[in-house]
Motif scaffolding. Sequence first.
Motif, mmCIF file in Angstrom:
data_model
loop_
_atom_site.group_PDB
_atom_site.id
_atom_site.type_symbol
_atom_site.label_atom_id
_atom_site.label_comp_id
_atom_site.label_asym_id
_atom_site.label_seq_id
_atom_site.Cartn_x
_atom_site.Cartn_y
_atom_site.Cartn_z
ATOM 1 N N THR A 120 7.562 6.962 -12.192
ATOM 2 C CA THR A 120 7.676 7.084 -10.729
ATOM 3 C C THR A 120 6.439 7.039 -10.031
ATOM 4 O O THR A 120 5.417 7.755 -10.329
ATOM 5 N N ALA A 121 6.390 6.075 -8.812
ATOM 6 C CA ALA A 121 5.537 6.257 -8.159
ATOM 7 C C ALA A 121 5.581 7.076 -7.112
ATOM 8 O O ALA A 121 4.623 7.821 -6.831
ATOM 9 N N ILE A 122 6.746 7.298 -6.412
ATOM 10 C CA ILE A 122 6.806 8.099 -5.347
ATOM 11 C C ILE A 122 6.970 9.765 -5.632
ATOM 12 O O ILE A 122 6.542 10.496 -4.874
ATOM 13 N N ARG A 124 5.296 10.837 -8.277
ATOM 14 C CA ARG A 124 4.458 11.280 -9.152
ATOM 15 C C ARG A 124 3.684 12.380 -9.225
ATOM 16 O O ARG A 124 3.202 13.095 -10.257
ATOM 17 N N GLU B 10 8.592 -0.117 -7.837
ATOM 18 C CA GLU B 10 8.519 0.986 -6.959
ATOM 19 C C GLU B 10 7.095 1.138 -6.383
ATOM 20 O O GLU B 10 6.167 1.125 -7.273
ATOM 21 N N TYR B 11 6.825 1.624 -5.142
ATOM 22 C CA TYR B 11 5.500 1.940 -4.689
ATOM 23 C C TYR B 11 5.500 2.922 -3.797
ATOM 24 O O TYR B 11 6.403 3.197 -2.879
ATOM 25 N N ASP B 12 4.553 3.831 -3.675
ATOM 26 C CA ASP B 12 4.193 4.869 -2.751
ATOM 27 C C ASP B 12 3.408 4.210 -1.675
ATOM 28 O O ASP B 12 2.192 3.910 -2.077
ATOM 29 N N ASP B 15 -1.126 4.795 0.509
ATOM 30 C CA ASP B 15 -2.462 4.469 0.714
ATOM 31 C C ASP B 15 -2.499 2.859 0.365
ATOM 32 O O ASP B 15 -3.500 2.454 -0.266
ATOM 33 N N HIS B 57 7.154 2.774 1.937
ATOM 34 C CA HIS B 57 7.474 2.959 0.628
ATOM 35 C C HIS B 57 8.570 2.016 -0.031
ATOM 36 O O HIS B 57 9.299 1.387 0.853
ATOM 37 N N ALA B 58 8.743 1.603 -1.138
ATOM 38 C CA ALA B 58 9.670 0.737 -1.760
ATOM 39 C C ALA B 58 10.186 1.672 -3.093
ATOM 40 O O ALA B 58 9.559 2.076 -3.684
ATOM 41 N N ASP B 87 0.266 4.799 -8.200
ATOM 42 C CA ASP B 87 1.222 4.765 -6.827
ATOM 43 C C ASP B 87 1.955 3.422 -6.839
ATOM 44 O O ASP B 87 2.777 3.056 -5.749
ATOM 45 N N VAL B 88 2.167 2.495 -7.941
ATOM 46 C CA VAL B 88 2.768 1.254 -8.294
ATOM 47 C C VAL B 88 3.464 1.525 -9.350
ATOM 48 O O VAL B 88 2.329 1.728 -10.613
#
Lengths: 243, 243
Positions: A120-122, A124, B10-12, B15, B57-58, B87-88
């Motif tokens: 998981t990115a979000i 983490r 998925e990404y945060d 940044d 985010h996604a 973060d990805v």
Amino acid sequence: MLRNIKLEIEYDGTDFYGWQVQPELRTVQGEVQDRLQIILKQKVNLIGSGRTDVGVHALRQVANFTTDSRLDKDSILRGLNGLLPDDVVIKKVEEVDLDFNARYSAKSRTYQYRIYLGRTAILRRYVWQVLYSLNVESLVKATQQIIGEHDFSSFCVTESSKGSNICKVSEATWEKSVDELIFIIEANRFLHTMVRSLVGTLIEVGRGYFSVSDFIDIMEAKDRTKAGPTAPACGLYLAEVRY
Amino acid sequence: MLRNIKLEIEYDGTDFYGWQVQPELRTVQGEVQDRLQIILKQKVNLIGSGRTDVGVHALRQVANFTTDSRLDKDSILRGLNGLLPDDVVIKKVEEVDLDFNARYSAKSRTYQYRIYLGRTAILRRYVWQVLYSLNVESLVKATQQIIGEHDFSSFCVTESSKGSNICKVSEATWEKSVDELIFIIEANRFLHTMVRSLVGTLIEVGRGYFSVSDFIDIMEAKDRTKAGPTAPACGLYLAEVRY
């Protein structure tokens, strides 16, 4: 007149060297004490319910301090939240009896440990990402062994200062959602790295490296070297302190 | 033989300078394309379902690329996740028909916007912390106005490249938990900053600055200057793309 003020504090442990003040290091106790000194115009000694290690989070850490300041509790709440960095939030301020001590009055503490099943990115920074598949049934069976009064020496990195490693665990369960497993444990006291050592060892049971009977042997050995690895700090939360 | 590969990502967004490649800036498309080039040993053109702005985010962005590489999908998944920053995360890799296009084949997109009612340390990067009290009933009433086919010019910062600002909203609801309000909106298309402009304006209704009938007037005005502020990027998630 001396007053005793109780704080409930949420923090993201990622960028802290734990709760307890240490010279030159960024700690939660240090950040809150410094801001209290500014708004109360006097030094205070903030007593936490217990230390949390580097990187460990808190949903509701409890702390108290005594002061002869007459500043009302809403002003303390707003003042602290206005001055604190955004990774520490005061959730509640209460005036309590003078004999209340956040550490010694605590009857139990509850920790949560969040495991994310996959990557998981979000999340983490807030979970342990476990990539292997886990047998939840054996995980739960092993977990049932720790409920009650036991010597937890096998799950303690440094020797307890009190000499005894006996803790009374009143709750130890796993909550499962689509992507997560959350370990919830309540006990009268916790030894150093106890929750993370338990989780690290339980996950070894879940993935089949240890059996449930191995887990029982590990507990009985009272020897940290027999247990599994220490789970990472980022999954651990001090969730509640009961008084 | 040319193959078409679909990725779920998925990404945060914290940044990143958004999805779309920009020279010298860290973008999600850029990070994924660079890693694909390493593992496929060829340049690829990654097509996203749509851009996300700086800080957004996604949960499940969808993208695709064509390649004549014969690398199997599990190796692409493991290879990308091994090389990408934390973060990805690539959640899924699939081989799809050659006519699939992540952008043009999309039938609808779903966004979520998370509002935290109060202050939070742990979720601060992933929610909008709203400190005033909200009337959920009027919030929901205003939200019902946007369901269906409407001109959303009042909620669009820059003019749409397609000339029309009409979008068909199939779902617009609020989910409430103890500490959060989550806005969920599904539409065939979204204008630039549309969700954040809608949320910023709806929250003005919730806190009583605008009435529900003001909200209707704002929609009908087709004028961005009549609407409320743009809600911060950190609360917004591209949640799902349907094909």
